[in-house]
Design a protein around this motif. Structure first.
Motif, PDB file in Angstrom:
ATOM      1  N   UNK A  27       1.164  12.056  -1.758  1.00 39.70           N
ATOM      2  CA  UNK A  27       1.647  13.370  -1.355  1.00 39.70           C
ATOM      3  C   UNK A  27       0.539  14.391  -1.579  1.00 39.70           C
ATOM      4  N   UNK A  28       0.093  14.992  -0.495  1.00 37.81           N
ATOM      5  CA  UNK A  28      -1.021  15.935  -0.544  1.00 37.81           C
ATOM      6  C   UNK A  28      -0.619  17.245   0.114  1.00 37.81           C
ATOM      7  N   UNK A  29      -1.175  18.338  -0.407  1.00 35.94           N
ATOM      8  CA  UNK A  29      -0.919  19.655   0.185  1.00 35.94           C
ATOM      9  C   UNK A  29      -1.744  19.870   1.443  1.00 35.94           C
ATOM     10  N   UNK A  30      -2.895  19.225   1.531  1.00 38.57           N
ATOM     11  CA  UNK A  30      -3.841  19.517   2.603  1.00 38.57           C
ATOM     12  C   UNK A  30      -4.022  18.387   3.611  1.00 38.57           C
ATOM     13  N   UNK A  31      -3.579  17.166   3.293  1.00 32.47           N
ATOM     14  CA  UNK A  31      -3.810  16.027   4.173  1.00 32.47           C
ATOM     15  C   UNK A  31      -2.516  15.315   4.518  1.00 32.47           C
ATOM     16  N   UNK A  32      -2.526  14.640   5.644  1.00 31.59           N
ATOM     17  CA  UNK A  32      -1.384  13.801   6.004  1.00 31.59           C
ATOM     18  C   UNK A  32      -1.273  12.660   4.996  1.00 31.59           C
ATOM     19  N   UNK A  33      -0.050  12.197   4.701  1.00 32.30           N
ATOM     20  CA  UNK A  33       0.098  11.130   3.707  1.00 32.30           C
ATOM     21  C   UNK A  33      -0.537   9.827   4.167  1.00 32.30           C
ATOM     22  N   UNK A  34      -1.230   9.171   3.272  1.00 30.83           N
ATOM     23  CA  UNK A  34      -1.764   7.847   3.534  1.00 30.83           C
ATOM     24  C   UNK A  34      -1.951   7.134   2.199  1.00 30.83           C
ATOM     25  N   UNK A  35      -1.887   5.822   2.244  1.00 29.41           N
ATOM     26  CA  UNK A  35      -2.014   5.028   1.026  1.00 29.41           C
ATOM     27  C   UNK A  35      -3.478   4.780   0.677  1.00 29.41           C
ATOM     28  N   UNK A  36      -3.732   4.742  -0.625  1.00 27.62           N
ATOM     29  CA  UNK A  36      -5.020   4.342  -1.167  1.00 27.62           C
ATOM     30  C   UNK A  36      -4.741   3.252  -2.196  1.00 27.62           C
ATOM     31  N   UNK A  37      -5.416   2.146  -2.128  1.00 28.81           N
ATOM     32  CA  UNK A  37      -5.163   1.051  -3.058  1.00 28.81           C
ATOM     33  C   UNK A  37      -5.337   1.511  -4.499  1.00 28.81           C
ATOM     34  N   UNK A  38      -4.382   1.131  -5.352  1.00 30.09           N
ATOM     35  CA  UNK A  38      -4.460   1.445  -6.784  1.00 30.09           C
ATOM     36  C   UNK A  38      -3.810   0.319  -7.575  1.00 30.09           C
ATOM     37  N   UNK A  39      -3.860   0.423  -8.871  1.00 34.06           N
ATOM     38  CA  UNK A  39      -3.305  -0.613  -9.748  1.00 34.06           C
ATOM     39  C   UNK A  39      -1.787  -0.682  -9.618  1.00 34.06           C
ATOM     40  N   UNK A  40      -1.204  -1.778 -10.094  1.00 35.34           N
ATOM     41  CA  UNK A  40       0.249  -1.957 -10.043  1.00 35.34           C
ATOM     42  C   UNK A  40       0.957  -0.992 -10.980  1.00 35.34           C
TER      43      UNK A  40
END
Length: 207
Positions: free
Chosen positions: A162-175
């Motif tokens: 969830x971003x104020x300035x960008x469209x939502x997109x996933x970024x790989x992160x830990x479980x």
């Protein structure tokens, strides 16, 4: 189960009204009378994935500002998926930025905010996203949310961070990643924060 206002036996208690030792950034907060007043971003020392999260909050009784400048905070699951906290009692703002929204992705089904200064509850059931080795999404995340006992999101599929300035997109992160409570310049109060881990549906199995 816990007694009224208390965490269940299997919960990780993150704030019981006494201290904020489970968090980083607590030196900027004030603890008094069983609650804590927001004074800076607060990050849990422990990381979490799938969970049930309970927290109680109260926006300032004295109304100052309007829109996003009024009683603004938020709880970030895994530090990046925000459930908005805002004084939305008679306060107009953009639809996916009001209290209870999945920030900039989905508004609540209904506005059930209490008056400024009154205690409110969030019950959040969160399924963390999973990623493939190449960074692509294996399974998206989901949020179910009850605000003051009323269902306002029913298994909503997260579109990404969830971003104020960008469209939502996933970024790989830990479980598992830490929780974050946002400071947005307003002295929002919090109490009774606890979390239950490893919540899974018994799909195709007998209990």
């Amino acid at each position: 189960p816990g007694s009224p206002g208390k965490a269940p036996a299997d919960a990780v208690v993150l704030f019981d009204g006494k201290d904020l030792t489970a968090w980083k950034g607590a030196e900027k907060w004030t603890v008094q009378d069983g609650y804590a007043i927001c004074g800076g971003n607060l990050t849990s020392k422990q990381a979490f994935g799938d969970c049930q999260l309970h927290l109680e909050f109260a926006t300032p009784e004295k109304v100052e500002g309007e829109g996003q400048g009024r009683g603004n905070s938020g709880v970030y699951l895994m530090g990046q998926y925000e459930v908005q906290i805002l004084d939305s009692f008679g306060n107009t703002t953009y639809f996916d930025g009001q209290c209870g929204s999945i920030y900039k992705q989905q508004p609540p089904m209904v506005n059930v905010c209490r008056k400024p200064g009154e205690w409110q509850t969030y019950e959040i059931a969160f399924t963390a996203p999973r990623f493939n080795d190449d960074g692509s999404v294996k399974n998206p995340g989901f949020i179910t949310l009850l605000h003051n006992g009323v269902l306002i999101h029913n298994h909503f599929q997260l579109q990404g961070t969830t971003s104020y300035t960008e469209a939502p997109k996933y970024h790989k992160h830990a479980d598992k990643e830490p929780l974050l409570i946002q400071f947005h310049g307003n002295p929002v109060k919090f109490r009774n924060i606890w979390l239950r881990e490893n919540i899974h549906a018994l799909v195709g199995k007998k209990p």
